[in-house]
Scaffold this active site. Sequence first.
Site, short mmCIF file in Angstrom:
data_model
loop_
_atom_site.label_atom_id
_atom_site.label_comp_id
_atom_site.label_asym_id
_atom_site.label_seq_id
_atom_site.Cartn_x
_atom_site.Cartn_y
_atom_site.Cartn_z
N ASP A 8 0.86 -1.19 0.00
CA ASP A 8 0.00 0.00 0.00
C ASP A 8 0.89 1.24 0.00
O ASP A 8 1.70 1.43 0.91
CB ASP A 8 -0.90 -0.01 1.24
N ASP A 102 -3.21 2.41 -5.80
CA ASP A 102 -2.06 2.45 -4.89
C ASP A 102 -1.89 1.23 -4.01
O ASP A 102 -1.09 1.25 -3.07
CB ASP A 102 -2.15 3.69 -4.00
N GLU A 103 -2.61 0.16 -4.28
CA GLU A 103 -2.43 -1.02 -3.44
C GLU A 103 -2.74 -2.30 -4.21
O GLU A 103 -3.49 -2.30 -5.18
CB GLU A 103 -3.26 -0.95 -2.17
#
Length: 404
Positions: A8, A102-103
């Site tokens: 993350d 983003d993860e």
Amino acid sequence: MTAIVHVDLDAFFASVEVLDDPSLAGKPVIVGGTGRRGVVAACTYEARCFGVHSAMPSMRARALCPHAVFLPGRYPRYSEMSARFHDVLHRVTPIVEPLALDEAFLDVTGAQRLFGEPRDIAARIRADVRAELGLDASVGLAATKFIAKLASEAAKPKASRAGITPGAGVVVIDPGSELAFLHPLPVRALWGVGPATLARLARFGVETVGDLAALPAATLVSALGPSAGQHLHDLAWGRDPRPVEPERAVKSVSHEETYAEDLYERAELEREALRLADGVAGRLRRSGLAARTIGVKVRYHDFSTISRSVTGPPVDTGSAIAHLAVELLSTVETSPGVRLLGVVASNLVDGGARQLSLDEGWGAAAEAVDRVRARFGESAVVPAALVGRGIRRTGSAPWGPGSR
């Protein structure tokens, strides 16, 4: 033993802004809608020290941290950095399940011959992201997806009025130590525990995951229902059999917009429905999909929200989706004023399955429009009713008015 990594990126949107403008380093930076109805998309840890967090109304964030740097956000730039981020992950293993820009989850069980022990792989991923993107990532490693995600959360920096406490960066939960890590956590850490569930569990004296684990499964099922009760009981004991799925099917495509001022005129709302439908249709066609179910979402000034949907033959053109959306909108009371309007396409099928007949000509026209837009830009061709107004595209105003 299965080894699952959750990665993350820390404060992703805000971190990209600081990366591109080093003068922002060390300052409270808030990315999101800057208007009266905007929301915070991301913020630096310096802003979090003042109580700002994502999804908070921008006006509240400004009151908490009036000296913050407010930025509208640059979705194309974040998408570009996200693609580079996922390239780094795919060099480790092809078994990558993206969750957001983003993860992602990675199953690194089969990568050990190339890259060593799972904990070494986790550290390598974090180092590579930092070296190649200039961004910090928090990484969790465990035998299940659920525990790996909690571990990455534990690896993050912490912000409070006292300042920023650096995170570990990588947290590894070894097999056999899951419950020792999990049970002291607050019960709200479990997926599916929102305010309503939290209130119900409080009646049983449940504060931690361990408290929840101590309750019989039958008690949870009785209090929360068969699905939610059994789900939380399994999570409280660290049970999560879900594999990492690199090819997750898209379940729905939607566009919605929050307006700076409530909309009352039905003609105006119908034009907005057309604008939203055109964006939804474009995304469907680019993905080779069509939708059997079309829905509309309406939110009023008091935040009460209603939705309507209809299911029929597959459609993938703006005209067909807009026609259904406008029909659905006609069944909704709009006189109180509409704060947010959304169009949703779901029950997706292969685009080749869409209904032909009268819509066949529109399908060919839509494909021609797609080719023109691909060459000359999204605004090169728009429906006549939207001339001068533009079309709704993902990321154009994702965090409310003022985020353009």
